[in-house]
Design an enzyme around this catalytic site. Sequence first.
Site, PDB file in Angstrom:
ATOM      1  N   HIS A  12      -0.759 -38.647  -8.201  1.00  0.00           N
ATOM      2  CA  HIS A  12       0.217 -39.679  -7.836  1.00  0.00           C
ATOM      3  C   HIS A  12       0.549 -40.627  -8.998  1.00  0.00           C
ATOM      4  O   HIS A  12       0.881 -41.789  -8.770  1.00  0.00           O
ATOM      5  CB  HIS A  12      -0.278 -40.466  -6.602  1.00  0.00           C
ATOM      6  CG  HIS A  12      -1.526 -41.266  -6.824  1.00  0.00           C
ATOM      7  ND1 HIS A  12      -2.485 -41.434  -5.852  1.00  0.00           N
ATOM      8  CD2 HIS A  12      -1.981 -41.954  -7.893  1.00  0.00           C
ATOM      9  CE1 HIS A  12      -3.458 -42.187  -6.315  1.00  0.00           C
ATOM     10  NE2 HIS A  12      -3.179 -42.520  -7.555  1.00  0.00           N
ATOM     11  N   HIS A  59      -3.432 -49.310  -4.350  1.00  0.00           N
ATOM     12  CA  HIS A  59      -3.901 -49.840  -5.642  1.00  0.00           C
ATOM     13  C   HIS A  59      -3.708 -51.359  -5.647  1.00  0.00           C
ATOM     14  O   HIS A  59      -2.914 -51.887  -6.414  1.00  0.00           O
ATOM     15  CB  HIS A  59      -3.133 -49.209  -6.795  1.00  0.00           C
ATOM     16  CG  HIS A  59      -3.263 -47.715  -6.887  1.00  0.00           C
ATOM     17  ND1 HIS A  59      -2.643 -46.845  -6.012  1.00  0.00           N
ATOM     18  CD2 HIS A  59      -3.947 -46.930  -7.753  1.00  0.00           C
ATOM     19  CE1 HIS A  59      -2.942 -45.591  -6.352  1.00  0.00           C
ATOM     20  NE2 HIS A  59      -3.732 -45.621  -7.397  1.00  0.00           N
ATOM     21  N   HIS A 196      -8.894 -38.623 -14.800  1.00  0.00           N
ATOM     22  CA  HIS A 196      -8.252 -39.685 -15.596  1.00  0.00           C
ATOM     23  C   HIS A 196      -9.086 -40.943 -15.630  1.00  0.00           C
ATOM     24  O   HIS A 196      -9.838 -41.238 -14.710  1.00  0.00           O
ATOM     25  CB  HIS A 196      -6.829 -39.992 -15.122  1.00  0.00           C
ATOM     26  CG  HIS A 196      -6.673 -40.586 -13.742  1.00  0.00           C
ATOM     27  ND1 HIS A 196      -7.069 -39.946 -12.592  1.00  0.00           N
ATOM     28  CD2 HIS A 196      -6.110 -41.747 -13.330  1.00  0.00           C
ATOM     29  CE1 HIS A 196      -6.759 -40.691 -11.543  1.00  0.00           C
ATOM     30  NE2 HIS A 196      -6.188 -41.799 -11.962  1.00  0.00           N
ATOM     31  N   GLU A 243     -10.720 -40.646  -7.353  1.00  0.00           N
ATOM     32  CA  GLU A 243      -9.643 -40.451  -6.361  1.00  0.00           C
ATOM     33  C   GLU A 243      -9.685 -39.039  -5.752  1.00  0.00           C
ATOM     34  O   GLU A 243      -9.177 -38.816  -4.657  1.00  0.00           O
ATOM     35  CB  GLU A 243      -8.271 -40.666  -7.021  1.00  0.00           C
ATOM     36  CG  GLU A 243      -7.987 -42.123  -7.355  1.00  0.00           C
ATOM     37  CD  GLU A 243      -6.628 -42.343  -8.033  1.00  0.00           C
ATOM     38  OE1 GLU A 243      -6.223 -43.503  -8.138  1.00  0.00           O
ATOM     39  OE2 GLU A 243      -5.978 -41.357  -8.459  1.00  0.00           O
TER      40      GLU A 243
HETATM   41  C1  DHB Z   1      -2.215 -44.282 -13.496  1.00  0.00           C
HETATM   42  C2  DHB Z   1      -2.444 -44.974 -12.309  1.00  0.00           C
HETATM   43  C3  DHB Z   1      -2.939 -44.318 -11.222  1.00  0.00           C
HETATM   44  O1  DHB Z   1      -3.112 -44.933 -10.019  1.00  0.00           O
HETATM   45  C4  DHB Z   1      -3.268 -42.976 -11.289  1.00  0.00           C
HETATM   46  O2  DHB Z   1      -3.820 -42.406 -10.212  1.00  0.00           O
HETATM   47  C5  DHB Z   1      -3.049 -42.274 -12.463  1.00  0.00           C
HETATM   48  C6  DHB Z   1      -2.518 -42.936 -13.563  1.00  0.00           C
HETATM   49  C7  DHB Z   1      -1.617 -44.998 -14.673  1.00  0.00           C
HETATM   50  O3  DHB Z   1      -1.519 -46.224 -14.623  1.00  0.00           O
HETATM   51  O4  DHB Z   1      -1.225 -44.302 -15.624  1.00  0.00           O
HETATM   52 FE    FE Z   2      -4.298 -43.891  -8.691  1.00  0.00          FE
END
Ligand code: DHB
Ligand code: FE
Length: 318
Positions: A12, A59, A196, A243
């Site tokens: 996402h 978030h 990530h 996540e």
């Molecule tokens: C980013 C934010 C998110 O919530 C995520 O799941 C992946 C990347 C970002 O800020 O790049």
């Molecule tokens: Fe996220």
Amino acid sequence: MARIVAGIGSSHVPAIGAAIDNGKTEEPYWKRVFSGFEKSQEWMRETKPDVAIIVYNDHASAFSVDLIPTFALGCAAEFPPADEGWGPRPVPVVQGHPALASHIAQSVILDEFDLTIVNKMTVDHGMTVPMNLLFGKVDKDAHWPCPVIPLAVNVVMYPPPTGHRCFMLGRAIKKAVESYPDDLKVVIFGTGGLSHQISGPRAGLINSKWDTAFLDNLSKDPQKLVKIPHVDYMREAGAEGIEMVMWLIMRGALDDKVDEAYRFYTVPASNTAVGHIILENRGRGAKVGGKKPAGKRKPTTEKHKRAAAAAKVDRVRS
Ligand code: DHB
Ligand code: FE
């Protein structure tokens, strides 16, 4: 009776939403990402679900550190897009399905999963980005193709729920949906991830080997995934890689054996690995939609044969 016919996993990444909103989808960097969802949008148009249950995380948009529900089910009639700092995204208000959502709440709470019931909530990129990836760009004044039941999961502040708890909640959701009297075709999304890390010394961490193993096991052997402790997600997939536990709610809501209809993986988008999978319940699609699931269907015309061959080539496993 209502049935879950398929599960969809999708990242996402908020920058994907910004690329759509700012007309950048044809730029080579973004085209690489969006082209991986073209077949999925086709699949979605063919599948035509009556309702989507979308497991996602907020978030700090609708909730804040003041209030952090572990599992929050959206039972409202509508969910407006949240203002995440640049004004709400130009997407339609998400229509809910209060009758099915209330039925799920009753069923899973009586099954001893103590959900928070939410009757008013905005929804952020965690939900609207996967909706765009699967449903395409939808004008702000138009309508998303089906109503959505949001299920927000805390993966922002420690402790998030365990993978096992998530999987078992999925099981309870499956039972709830199957005890709803109306004949509804339901799909369930698990969103977020894949590997990530957004901040700190390891910002930009991506672990494709871990992501690929996760997708493989999600499809074939999810019991391997439910045992993974939080610390392994953090170490291997980065702080925000946690996540991925949300995908286990989706998987728990499917049958034990599923057909993997499609998979896409690319790195990076923003600082993040983008993963996507479509898992179909065997025979379920046939009963509800009068069609065999894609994995069992034999291409008949030349056009379909070519599309099936192209889909095979498109399955990216790095
Ligand atoms: C980013 C934010 C998110 O919530 C995520 O799941 C992946 C990347 C970002 O800020 O790049
Ligand atoms: Fe996220």
